[in-house]
Design a protein around this motif. Sequence first.
Motif, short mmCIF file in Angstrom:
data_model
loop_
_atom_site.label_atom_id
_atom_site.label_comp_id
_atom_site.label_asym_id
_atom_site.label_seq_id
_atom_site.Cartn_x
_atom_site.Cartn_y
_atom_site.Cartn_z
N MET A 114 0.84 -1.18 0.00
CA MET A 114 0.00 0.00 0.00
C MET A 114 0.89 1.25 0.00
O MET A 114 1.81 1.37 0.79
CB MET A 114 -0.90 -0.03 1.23
N VAL A 115 0.60 2.18 -0.85
CA VAL A 115 1.38 3.40 -0.97
C VAL A 115 0.89 4.42 0.06
O VAL A 115 -0.31 4.62 0.24
CB VAL A 115 1.24 3.99 -2.40
N GLU A 116 1.85 5.04 0.75
CA GLU A 116 1.50 6.07 1.72
C GLU A 116 1.04 7.33 0.98
O GLU A 116 1.65 7.73 0.00
CB GLU A 116 2.71 6.45 2.57
N HIS A 117 -0.04 7.91 1.46
CA HIS A 117 -0.53 9.18 0.91
C HIS A 117 0.04 10.30 1.76
O HIS A 117 -0.30 10.44 2.94
CB HIS A 117 -2.05 9.22 0.90
N ARG A 118 0.94 11.08 1.20
CA ARG A 118 1.55 12.20 1.91
C ARG A 118 1.11 13.50 1.26
O ARG A 118 0.85 13.54 0.07
CB ARG A 118 3.07 12.07 1.88
N ILE A 119 1.02 14.53 2.09
CA ILE A 119 0.63 15.84 1.59
C ILE A 119 1.67 16.88 2.01
O ILE A 119 2.36 16.70 3.01
CB ILE A 119 -0.77 16.27 2.12
N THR A 120 1.76 17.94 1.25
CA THR A 120 2.61 19.07 1.61
C THR A 120 1.80 19.99 2.51
O THR A 120 0.65 20.33 2.19
CB THR A 120 3.06 19.83 0.35
N PHE B 116 -3.56 28.41 19.88
CA PHE B 116 -3.15 27.02 19.66
C PHE B 116 -1.88 26.72 20.45
O PHE B 116 -1.01 27.58 20.57
CB PHE B 116 -2.91 26.75 18.18
N ALA B 117 -1.78 25.50 20.96
CA ALA B 117 -0.60 25.05 21.69
C ALA B 117 0.04 23.90 20.92
O ALA B 117 -0.64 23.15 20.21
CB ALA B 117 -0.98 24.60 23.10
N GLY B 118 1.34 23.75 21.08
CA GLY B 118 2.05 22.67 20.43
C GLY B 118 2.26 22.96 18.95
O GLY B 118 1.98 24.05 18.45
N THR B 119 2.76 21.98 18.25
CA THR B 119 3.01 22.10 16.82
C THR B 119 1.68 22.07 16.08
O THR B 119 0.85 21.21 16.33
CB THR B 119 3.93 20.97 16.34
N ILE B 120 1.50 23.02 15.18
CA ILE B 120 0.29 23.07 14.36
C ILE B 120 0.70 22.98 12.89
O ILE B 120 1.86 23.22 12.55
CB ILE B 120 -0.55 24.34 14.62
N TYR B 121 -0.27 22.67 12.05
CA TYR B 121 -0.03 22.55 10.62
C TYR B 121 -1.16 23.23 9.86
O TYR B 121 -2.31 23.15 10.27
CB TYR B 121 -0.01 21.07 10.20
N ILE B 122 -0.81 23.87 8.78
CA ILE B 122 -1.82 24.38 7.86
C ILE B 122 -1.91 23.34 6.75
O ILE B 122 -0.89 22.98 6.13
CB ILE B 122 -1.45 25.76 7.27
N ILE B 123 -3.11 22.81 6.56
CA ILE B 123 -3.33 21.75 5.57
C ILE B 123 -4.48 22.14 4.65
O ILE B 123 -5.22 23.07 4.94
CB ILE B 123 -3.61 20.38 6.24
N ALA B 124 -4.64 21.39 3.59
CA ALA B 124 -5.73 21.63 2.64
C ALA B 124 -6.56 20.36 2.48
O ALA B 124 -6.10 19.26 2.78
CB ALA B 124 -5.16 22.08 1.29
N GLY C 182 -13.46 16.64 1.29
CA GLY C 182 -12.86 16.60 2.62
C GLY C 182 -11.60 15.76 2.72
O GLY C 182 -11.08 15.56 3.82
N ASN C 183 -11.10 15.27 1.59
CA ASN C 183 -9.89 14.47 1.61
C ASN C 183 -8.66 15.38 1.68
O ASN C 183 -8.59 16.39 0.97
CB ASN C 183 -9.79 13.61 0.34
N PRO C 184 -7.68 15.04 2.53
CA PRO C 184 -6.47 15.86 2.64
C PRO C 184 -5.72 15.90 1.31
O PRO C 184 -5.55 14.88 0.64
CB PRO C 184 -5.63 15.16 3.70
N VAL C 185 -5.27 17.12 0.94
CA VAL C 185 -4.47 17.32 -0.27
C VAL C 185 -3.35 18.29 0.07
O VAL C 185 -3.39 18.99 1.08
CB VAL C 185 -5.31 17.86 -1.46
#
Length: 135
Positions: A1-7, A76-84, A89-92
């Motif tokens: 199975m291929v990992e789905h990674r996003i920037t 926000f506390a801790g490490t946060i991420y801006i994602i799309a 609703g699927n992460p890209v």
Amino acid sequence: MVEHRITALMIEPGEHPKVTSLLATNQGFRDAVSFGCDDSGVARVKKLEPGVYVLYCDEGFPLELEGNRHIGDTIFAGTIYIIAADKKGNPVSLAGDILQKYMVMLWEPEEISYHDLAQAYADKLSKDLDEIAFS
């Protein structure tokens, strides 16, 4: 199975944002927001604009994560991420212009006091209780 990674854009407390790659799974998101602590926190997202979200640890204060940034009316506390996410609703991966927008917006680290972090968490708990009581 291929990992789905996003920037995504990673923002650690006291640091400038940097571009990173995230494993786009529930466990990958939990591990990402729990960066720097012994326990795995609950990964949540908050909508910033259509298709753009902040990924964060919902238990940042109890896990004693360091205060990070104010975004809108939320601390926000801790490490946060801006994602799309796509329309389903699927992460890209973040588009370049959106990545640049949030890189500039969140460039300067913030100092957030323990008091401000504790108050934000207390306010959140109060709001959560109100929503449970009246839903």
